[in-house]
Scaffold this active site. Structure first.
Site, PDB file in Angstrom:
ATOM      1  N   ASP B   7       0.948  -1.122   0.124  1.00 24.34           N
ATOM      2  CA  ASP B   7       0.005   0.203   0.000  1.00 24.34           C
ATOM      3  C   ASP B   7       0.733   1.331  -0.018  1.00 24.34           C
ATOM      4  O   ASP B   7       1.608   1.479   1.012  1.00 24.34           O
ATOM      5  CB  ASP B   7      -0.810   0.223   1.112  1.00 24.34           C
ATOM      6  CG  ASP B   7      -1.900   1.009   1.282  1.00 24.34           C
ATOM      7  OD1 ASP B   7      -2.281   1.495   0.275  1.00 24.34           O
ATOM      8  OD2 ASP B   7      -2.246   1.451   2.563  1.00 24.34           O
ATOM      9  N   GLU B  68      -1.153  -1.133  -4.811  1.00 22.69           N
ATOM     10  CA  GLU B  68      -2.440  -0.210  -5.329  1.00 22.69           C
ATOM     11  C   GLU B  68      -2.151   0.706  -6.324  1.00 22.69           C
ATOM     12  O   GLU B  68      -1.365   1.023  -6.680  1.00 22.69           O
ATOM     13  CB  GLU B  68      -2.772   0.361  -3.977  1.00 22.69           C
ATOM     14  CG  GLU B  68      -3.952   1.009  -4.129  1.00 22.69           C
ATOM     15  CD  GLU B  68      -4.360   1.929  -2.938  1.00 22.69           C
ATOM     16  OE1 GLU B  68      -4.524   1.280  -1.809  1.00 22.69           O
ATOM     17  OE2 GLU B  68      -4.550   3.274  -3.180  1.00 22.69           O
ATOM     18  N   ASP B 141      -2.785   1.114   7.119  1.00 29.43           N
ATOM     19  CA  ASP B 141      -1.983   0.934   5.716  1.00 29.43           C
ATOM     20  C   ASP B 141      -1.361  -0.605   5.743  1.00 29.43           C
ATOM     21  O   ASP B 141      -1.146  -1.346   4.560  1.00 29.43           O
ATOM     22  CB  ASP B 141      -0.727   1.917   5.817  1.00 29.43           C
ATOM     23  CG  ASP B 141      -1.093   3.143   5.976  1.00 29.43           C
ATOM     24  OD1 ASP B 141      -1.183   3.706   5.065  1.00 29.43           O
ATOM     25  OD2 ASP B 141      -1.243   3.498   7.066  1.00 29.43           O
TER      26      ASP B 141
END
Lengths: 180, 180
Positions: B7, B68, B141
């Site tokens: 992430d 991501e 996260d």
């Protein structure tokens, strides 16, 4: 002062090396473009840009790397690629303890042409004149990279001394290579 | 299938390693966050993220890295940092010949909660349940990185076989390290 200018992009990443100090004639030491195929996947394109930039750093040993500051107002797809290519440029420089400076496109245009809204042709013409070249560098990304380097040398004499001092301290405190 | 989920972020880059195949219980092999100081310059932050991710790759040897996918609709400053951190993650993986997959936040949420508009708490709760953890991973996260890895394992069994074949070919054709 030897500066590598980088006009970041995934398809064409412009690179140009300029040597000199503010107030004296400048010298171009090299100019080119690191290209990656548009149909390759993003990871491999970033690796190709890293390899290309490492070669430029090895060959020219710049004291500073000037990178175009990326904004996200523009085309979404383009700006992401530009941000990613600029990240690779900043990473390659910082890993070697070379300071990085960012300049906006309008700062660069204003520095070399006197107008922040100059077009590509005008920037190319002034880069040609200032570096006493036979013809404007092609493609425009290459000329833009030289303009970035010129902009940095002219704009920031005091800032450069500070950054080199900070970078020298960082280089003492940290290993230059990557961990793996 | 062992997947490292990333992430991306400059201040907190979430990382999580999940092993398993679609249709069977999954196992968490590691979770954490690579942090960089907000007051450091961008070049040094990217170097710190590279070093942190290299350690995760060395330790866990994932077969694939799921990152991501970054969009630029959101906050301009944040999205640039996210794009730059994701570039470092994709670069680190591709340099080793590890395939990279991108998933959007809504794909990830839909995969683990059934809804593309789930909130952070819901994602954290499902990650905890699916990986049979004692408590939701903190910060968010870190949980998001695990959710990315789970999403990839569940979404793309056929795609994974293809990517591994392509990556194996790339690894044969090109050296894995960087040039300098």
């Amino acid at each position: 002062m030897r500066v590598l200018g980088v006009d970041p992009g995934l398809t064409r990443c412009g690179v140009g090396v300029v040597e000199g100090v503010a107030g004296r004639p400048l010298t171009m030491l090299g100019v080119g473009v690191v290209r990656t195929p548009a149909d390759a996947d993003i990871g491999h394109r970033l690796v190709a840009i890293e390899r290309g930039l490492e070669e430029w750093l090895d060959t020219h040993r710049p004291e500073l790397v000037a990178v175009e500051r990326v904004f996200s107002q523009h085309n979404v797809r383009t700006v992401m690629g530009t941000a990613q290519a600029s990240a690779v440029a900043m990473l390659c420089a910082a890993r070697r303890g070379i300071p990085v400076a960012l300049h906006t496109p309008s700062e660069v245009k204003a520095a070399v042409t006197g107008s922040g809204r100059a077009d590509k042709a005008q920037v190319g013409a002034m880069v040609t004149r200032l570096l006493r070249l036979a013809a404007p560098p092609r493609p425009a990304d290459a000329a833009d990279a030289l303009a970035l380097a010129i902009c940095h040398i002219w704009r920031a004499p005091a800032q450069n001394r500070l950054q080199r001092a900070v970078a020298a301290q960082h280089a003492q405190n940290a290993p230059k290579g990557r961990t793996a």
